[in-house]
Design an enzyme around this catalytic site. Sequence first.
Site, PDB file in Angstrom:
ATOM      1  N   TYR A 110       1.204  -1.076   0.409  1.00  0.00           N
ATOM      2  CA  TYR A 110       0.279   0.527   0.190  1.00  0.00           C
ATOM      3  C   TYR A 110       1.107   1.536  -0.377  1.00  0.00           C
ATOM      4  CZ  TYR A 110      -3.240   3.473   1.295  1.00  0.00           C
ATOM      5  OH  TYR A 110      -4.400   4.683   1.301  1.00  0.00           O
ATOM      6  N   TRP A 112       0.744   5.521  -1.437  1.00  0.00           N
ATOM      7  CA  TRP A 112       0.741   7.236  -2.203  1.00  0.00           C
ATOM      8  C   TRP A 112       1.762   7.207  -4.015  1.00  0.00           C
ATOM      9  CZ3 TRP A 112      -2.597  11.307  -2.565  1.00  0.00           C
ATOM     10  CH2 TRP A 112      -3.775  10.916  -2.309  1.00  0.00           C
TER      11      TRP A 112
HETATM   12  N1  LIG Z   1      -1.372   7.626  12.470  1.00  0.00           N
HETATM   13  C1  LIG Z   1      -1.892   8.215  11.049  1.00  0.00           C
HETATM   14  N2  LIG Z   1      -1.940   7.299  11.033  1.00  0.00           N
HETATM   15  C2  LIG Z   1      -1.911   7.290   9.319  1.00  0.00           C
HETATM   16  C3  LIG Z   1      -2.827   8.243   8.402  1.00  0.00           C
HETATM   17  C4  LIG Z   1      -3.306   8.795   9.844  1.00  0.00           C
HETATM   18  O1  LIG Z   1      -4.416   9.906   9.584  1.00  0.00           O
HETATM   19  N3  LIG Z   1      -2.639   8.836  10.910  1.00  0.00           N
HETATM   20  N4  LIG Z   1      -3.457   8.482   7.670  1.00  0.00           N
HETATM   21  C5  LIG Z   1      -3.235   7.469   6.892  1.00  0.00           C
HETATM   22  C6  LIG Z   1      -3.490   7.746   5.575  1.00  0.00           C
HETATM   23  S1  LIG Z   1      -4.911   7.913   5.212  1.00  0.00           S
HETATM   24  C7  LIG Z   1      -2.822   7.709   4.687  1.00  0.00           C
HETATM   25  S2  LIG Z   1      -3.154   6.948   2.468  1.00  0.00           S
HETATM   26  C8  LIG Z   1      -1.459   6.936   4.440  1.00  0.00           C
HETATM   27  C9  LIG Z   1      -0.356   7.098   3.537  1.00  0.00           C
HETATM   28  O2  LIG Z   1       0.971   6.323   3.557  1.00  0.00           O
HETATM   29  P1  LIG Z   1       2.037   6.282   2.183  1.00  0.00           P
HETATM   30  O3  LIG Z   1       1.251   6.157   1.179  1.00  0.00           O
HETATM   31  O4  LIG Z   1       2.681   5.011   2.419  1.00  0.00           O
HETATM   32  O5  LIG Z   1       2.670   7.280   2.437  1.00  0.00           O
HETATM   33  P2  LIG Z   1       3.597   7.751   1.710  1.00  0.00           P
HETATM   34  O6  LIG Z   1       5.206   8.730   2.318  1.00  0.00           O
HETATM   35  O7  LIG Z   1       2.674   8.989   0.605  1.00  0.00           O
HETATM   36  O8  LIG Z   1       3.966   6.985   0.918  1.00  0.00           O
HETATM   37  C10 LIG Z   1       4.557   6.904  -0.710  1.00  0.00           C
HETATM   38  C11 LIG Z   1       6.321   5.757  -0.606  1.00  0.00           C
HETATM   39  O9  LIG Z   1       7.008   5.914  -2.007  1.00  0.00           O
HETATM   40  C12 LIG Z   1       7.260   6.830  -1.985  1.00  0.00           C
HETATM   41  N5  LIG Z   1       7.634   6.940  -3.703  1.00  0.00           N
HETATM   42  C13 LIG Z   1       7.243   7.768  -4.286  1.00  0.00           C
HETATM   43  N6  LIG Z   1       7.387   7.574  -5.569  1.00  0.00           N
HETATM   44  C14 LIG Z   1       7.804   6.960  -5.718  1.00  0.00           C
HETATM   45  C15 LIG Z   1       8.429   5.810  -6.983  1.00  0.00           C
HETATM   46  O10 LIG Z   1       8.398   6.708  -8.149  1.00  0.00           O
HETATM   47  N7  LIG Z   1       8.105   4.580  -6.816  1.00  0.00           N
HETATM   48  C16 LIG Z   1       8.764   4.131  -5.393  1.00  0.00           C
HETATM   49  N8  LIG Z   1       8.969   2.719  -5.238  1.00  0.00           N
HETATM   50  N9  LIG Z   1       8.400   4.596  -4.246  1.00  0.00           N
HETATM   51  C17 LIG Z   1       8.073   6.404  -4.473  1.00  0.00           C
HETATM   52  C18 LIG Z   1       7.698   7.525  -1.713  1.00  0.00           C
HETATM   53  O11 LIG Z   1       9.053   8.228  -0.895  1.00  0.00           O
HETATM   54  C19 LIG Z   1       7.784   7.355   0.377  1.00  0.00           C
HETATM   55  O12 LIG Z   1       8.321   6.922   0.927  1.00  0.00           O
HETATM   56  O13 LIG Z   1      -1.224   6.282   5.895  1.00  0.00           O
HETATM   57  C20 LIG Z   1      -2.594   6.759   6.973  1.00  0.00           C
HETATM   58  N10 LIG Z   1      -1.581   6.860   8.248  1.00  0.00           N
HETATM   59  N1  LIG Z   2      -1.673  18.569   2.359  1.00  0.00           N
HETATM   60  C1  LIG Z   2      -1.509  17.147   2.496  1.00  0.00           C
HETATM   61  N2  LIG Z   2      -3.040  17.115   2.020  1.00  0.00           N
HETATM   62  C2  LIG Z   2      -3.613  15.578   2.348  1.00  0.00           C
HETATM   63  C3  LIG Z   2      -2.892  14.305   2.828  1.00  0.00           C
HETATM   64  C4  LIG Z   2      -1.034  14.907   3.143  1.00  0.00           C
HETATM   65  O1  LIG Z   2      -0.532  13.950   3.387  1.00  0.00           O
HETATM   66  N3  LIG Z   2      -1.096  16.200   3.111  1.00  0.00           N
HETATM   67  N4  LIG Z   2      -3.376  13.587   2.620  1.00  0.00           N
HETATM   68  C5  LIG Z   2      -4.612  13.127   1.554  1.00  0.00           C
HETATM   69  C6  LIG Z   2      -4.923  12.145   2.603  1.00  0.00           C
HETATM   70  S1  LIG Z   2      -3.888  10.303   1.783  1.00  0.00           S
HETATM   71  C7  LIG Z   2      -5.888  11.117   2.945  1.00  0.00           C
HETATM   72  S2  LIG Z   2      -6.942   9.961   3.237  1.00  0.00           S
HETATM   73  C8  LIG Z   2      -6.913  12.674   2.987  1.00  0.00           C
HETATM   74  C9  LIG Z   2      -7.696  12.436   4.834  1.00  0.00           C
HETATM   75  O2  LIG Z   2      -8.676  13.429   4.525  1.00  0.00           O
HETATM   76  P1  LIG Z   2      -9.378  13.823   6.478  1.00  0.00           P
HETATM   77  O3  LIG Z   2      -9.579  12.410   6.943  1.00  0.00           O
HETATM   78  O4  LIG Z   2     -10.762  14.813   6.206  1.00  0.00           O
HETATM   79  O5  LIG Z   2      -8.093  14.356   6.878  1.00  0.00           O
HETATM   80  P2  LIG Z   2      -7.378  14.464   8.471  1.00  0.00           P
HETATM   81  O6  LIG Z   2      -6.138  15.215   8.399  1.00  0.00           O
HETATM   82  O7  LIG Z   2      -6.762  13.482   8.783  1.00  0.00           O
HETATM   83  O8  LIG Z   2      -8.335  14.811   9.736  1.00  0.00           O
HETATM   84  C10 LIG Z   2      -9.423  16.320   9.460  1.00  0.00           C
HETATM   85  C11 LIG Z   2      -9.663  17.157  10.653  1.00  0.00           C
HETATM   86  O9  LIG Z   2     -10.675  16.429  11.080  1.00  0.00           O
HETATM   87  C12 LIG Z   2     -10.479  16.139  12.593  1.00  0.00           C
HETATM   88  N5  LIG Z   2     -11.174  15.310  13.682  1.00  0.00           N
HETATM   89  C13 LIG Z   2     -10.271  14.503  13.560  1.00  0.00           C
HETATM   90  N6  LIG Z   2     -10.702  13.272  15.085  1.00  0.00           N
HETATM   91  C14 LIG Z   2     -12.184  13.932  14.852  1.00  0.00           C
HETATM   92  C15 LIG Z   2     -12.583  13.378  15.293  1.00  0.00           C
HETATM   93  O10 LIG Z   2     -12.574  12.340  17.120  1.00  0.00           O
HETATM   94  N7  LIG Z   2     -14.404  13.826  15.410  1.00  0.00           N
HETATM   95  C16 LIG Z   2     -14.041  15.474  14.975  1.00  0.00           C
HETATM   96  N8  LIG Z   2     -15.444  15.947  14.687  1.00  0.00           N
HETATM   97  N9  LIG Z   2     -12.939  15.641  14.385  1.00  0.00           N
HETATM   98  C17 LIG Z   2     -12.208  14.592  14.021  1.00  0.00           C
HETATM   99  C18 LIG Z   2      -9.087  16.937  13.231  1.00  0.00           C
HETATM  100  O11 LIG Z   2      -9.547  18.130  14.051  1.00  0.00           O
HETATM  101  C19 LIG Z   2      -8.405  16.958  11.677  1.00  0.00           C
HETATM  102  O12 LIG Z   2      -7.848  18.731  11.010  1.00  0.00           O
HETATM  103  O13 LIG Z   2      -6.317  13.853   3.488  1.00  0.00           O
HETATM  104  C20 LIG Z   2      -5.117  13.872   2.029  1.00  0.00           C
HETATM  105  N10 LIG Z   2      -4.697  14.905   2.140  1.00  0.00           N
HETATM  106 MO   LIG Z   3      -4.925   8.248   2.660  1.00  0.00          MO
END
Ligand SMILES: Nc1nc2c(c(=O)[nH]1)N[C@H]1C(S)=C(S)[C@@H](COP(=O)(O)OP(=O)(O)OC[C@H]3O[C@@H](n4cnc5c(=O)[nH]c(N)nc54)[C@H](O)[C@@H]3O)O[C@H]1N2
Ligand SMILES: Nc1nc2c(c(=O)[nH]1)N[C@H]1C(S)=C(S)[C@@H](COP(=O)(O)OP(=O)(O)OC[C@H]3O[C@@H](n4cnc5c(=O)[nH]c(N)nc54)[C@H](O)[C@@H]3O)O[C@H]1N2
Ligand SMILES: [Mo]
Length: 754
Positions: A110, A112
């Site tokens: 998994y 991005w």
């Molecule tokens: N505590 C907490 N943890 C969370 C979340 C949270 O809300 N709270 N959110 C979760 C969510 S929603 C998500 S989507 C995940 C995201 O988790 P990931 O998608 O695993 O995070 P990234 O840092 O985007 O990791 C992408 C990796 O791919 C590498 N990469 C970039 N381009 C390329 C390429 O072309 N080739 C290869 N081989 N590698 C490449 C980058 O260097 C990086 O290490 O994290 C989750 N983890």
């Molecule tokens: N710049 C930037 N943008 C991103 C990403 C990134 O890595 N960087 N990641 C992308 C990805 S993979 C995803 S999945 C989306 C995620 O998008 P979201 O899941 O919507 O984003 P979060 O930033 O985890 O949370 C949004 C807000 O929810 C509030 N929140 C947290 N827990 C609770 C709760 O229990 N109750 C209520 N009412 N509010 C709560 C927090 O205050 C937080 O600011 O964002 C995307 N956008």
């Molecule tokens: Mo995500």
Amino acid sequence: MHLFGTHFGTYEVVRDSSGQAALQGFGLDPQPSPIGAAYLDLKDHPARVLHPMVRKGWLAARENPEGRGRDRGRDEFVRINWDEAAGLVAGEVGRVRTVHGNAAIFGGSYGWASAGRFHHAQGQLKRFLNLAGGFTSAVNTYSFGAGAVILPHVIGPRFKFATDVAPSWDQIATHAKLLISFGGFRLSNAQVEAGGTGQHRSERGLAAAAAAGVRIVVVSPVRTDVPDLPGGTIDYIAIRPNTDTAMLLAMARTLLAEGSADRAFLARCTVGLAELEAYLAGESDGVVKDAEWAAEICGVPAATIRDLALAFASEPALVNAAWSLQRARFGEQPYWAAIALAAIAGHAGRPGCGIAFGLTSVSTVGQPIRRLRGPAFDQGRNPVASFIPVARITELLSQPGGTLDYNGRRLVLPDIRLVWWAGGNPFHHHQDLAGLAEAWRRPETVIANEPMWTATARHADIVLPASFPFERDDIAASSRDNWLIASRQVCAPPDEVLSDHQIMARIAREMGFEHAFTEGREPREWLRRMYDGYRAAHAELPDFEAFWARGYAALDQGQAAPAPVTPLADFVADPEGHPLETPSGRIEIASATIAGFGYDDCPGHPAWLAPEEWLGSPLAQRYPLHLLSPQPAHRLHSQLELAGPSQGAKRDGYEVVLMHPAEAIKRGLRDGDIVELFNDRGRCLAALSSTRDVEPGVAVLPTGGWYDPVEDGGALPLDRGGNPNSLTSSMPTSRLAQATAPNSCLIEIKRAGT
Ligand SMILES: Nc1nc2c(c(=O)[nH]1)N[C@H]1C(S)=C(S)[C@@H](COP(=O)(O)OP(=O)(O)OC[C@H]3O[C@@H](n4cnc5c(=O)[nH]c(N)nc54)[C@H](O)[C@@H]3O)O[C@H]1N2
Ligand SMILES: Nc1nc2c(c(=O)[nH]1)N[C@H]1C(S)=C(S)[C@@H](COP(=O)(O)OP(=O)(O)OC[C@H]3O[C@@H](n4cnc5c(=O)[nH]c(N)nc54)[C@H](O)[C@@H]3O)O[C@H]1N2
Ligand SMILES: [Mo]
């Protein structure tokens, strides 16, 4: 035009007189993100992986797979050449599939990766592994894992994704009078979309709705979830984290008990009201789920809950919930409760009204664009059936032969011997990283394709240096965006760094199926083929040469206004003629299917279940702060962590944790102090920002700090990188979705070194 497509959107490549490249926002994007412009900062970064590398301990134990992973994550690496690397990798894939079968290979991988659709690392890895006989895979996402499983039960599989549920911003501005958003609008998130975008429009959509007079109410534990909008004001209601379900249920109960429910709509379009109504009336447990009940749980005054409920029912209205709400324990419940509330008020399926999940969570939710199937690279077919819900990686690696309940099935976990990751960073994204590190030492071999020495690369045995997206040609596109970007190489990669496609082709050659993998095509021919396949469905697009020369193509351009979107409208207009794809054909306020699973952590109707970790649980005596880990504003997860904007947002080189001043004073802490966040799972460092932006009892530490654990004599390692997953729990949302739940996490904070 020379463009580069990223998850942050599109950039124009400009060069100075010496030929040095820089990125600037795409001229046709009304609101380009400054963050993606920093990609080139990584080009010559010392943390790049420049050569194939192999871990010393793995090499020494090459003949003896048992126990080979013992020092994984703590060991040194030695440089090898590509012939050696290809030989080692091909040898391991061959050995594991012969001795243990293909199910022993985990290729769920998994992450991005890049916005380009051809060089997307997972796609390349999966095509390769499919040709090699298959692999154990992963389903769903970290982003929307609970939503994507509960929504098909309640409103049908067509509405599995948030982009298909939300009405478009133009409809909201025109028709809605009230928009209540649980989790608010963290606008920094709307910079991002998987596959990128040509135009950022979410913030404008929200601002236009406010300017049109839609009353907007944000319910959140964090004040910055209320954005500053010119020409509009947004009300803020502070709520305790993870208690939204209680508030939503009390709103529903208010409407039902006070004669404000739309009974005709309920009778026509829903099933299961009686079960929910009985539960809300306390028939099973003697507890009436009214506003007073919810006030105790949520910390929101009962009168506020009641007034908001009645306002919601009395005018055209919409309830939105951020994706973060379903990344918490019992994360299925707030979504189900929100749908029930919208149905009880009779709003579901009305223009601009009803429900939305994740307006501004990413850029495409709420966009008035038809659903597209982006150009896709053919991954082939996986003959292996075994899979996990994506966030069960620790269970998979540590419990071979164990079972896992999931959405009415019982999965048997295969015995994983080989893990191959490309384009993701589990040592950033997974919860309870110390737990993952332990499980991660069990497999015999771990391979990672990575551009950077991330924590995952450091926890691998064989590291294959992958190029950055700006080092190759690609097509960037997203399935809910009307732009296709010809993302052209900005500079060549270093000598021994290959694209994921080249890496997989090199190893396929070693294993004797290179031609099946490449089909004899150069990357440019693949791009043309992908584009032509897409164009076959969208005849208005120019041919490939014209697209490539111009730099972009956009569907639906030139139309006066994109077609407005009102999900569920057909169904609501004619429930018999256009039934939903649920068992009843209607909105399932209660689900006999889910009730039949018999899960105590996900009953047959929306219910308030108290998480193990929230401010009302016994554990809060010891760990009195609820940690939220939102998305980082200045990077994409762990990507771009070492680039300028992310580094610039740190304090004294540390990630920043937000906490209310009253909580800081209680602990003798001051703004700017370096603090230790801790619980029974882990410890990490951050710089304290003392701010009234967060409610008392809440701590906010964004994700993505590079996990960097050190043994400092404490009982648990100390993560200097400030990754919140050193603290979070890997407990699932429930047995229904088995999704990630990092937002249910209690901690304590103290001055570092004390
Ligand atoms: N505590 C907490 N943890 C969370 C979340 C949270 O809300 N709270 N959110 C979760 C969510 S929603 C998500 S989507 C995940 C995201 O988790 P990931 O998608 O695993 O995070 P990234 O840092 O985007 O990791 C992408 C990796 O791919 C590498 N990469 C970039 N381009 C390329 C390429 O072309 N080739 C290869 N081989 N590698 C490449 C980058 O260097 C990086 O290490 O994290 C989750 N983890
Ligand atoms: N710049 C930037 N943008 C991103 C990403 C990134 O890595 N960087 N990641 C992308 C990805 S993979 C995803 S999945 C989306 C995620 O998008 P979201 O899941 O919507 O984003 P979060 O930033 O985890 O949370 C949004 C807000 O929810 C509030 N929140 C947290 N827990 C609770 C709760 O229990 N109750 C209520 N009412 N509010 C709560 C927090 O205050 C937080 O600011 O964002 C995307 N956008
Ligand atoms: Mo995500």
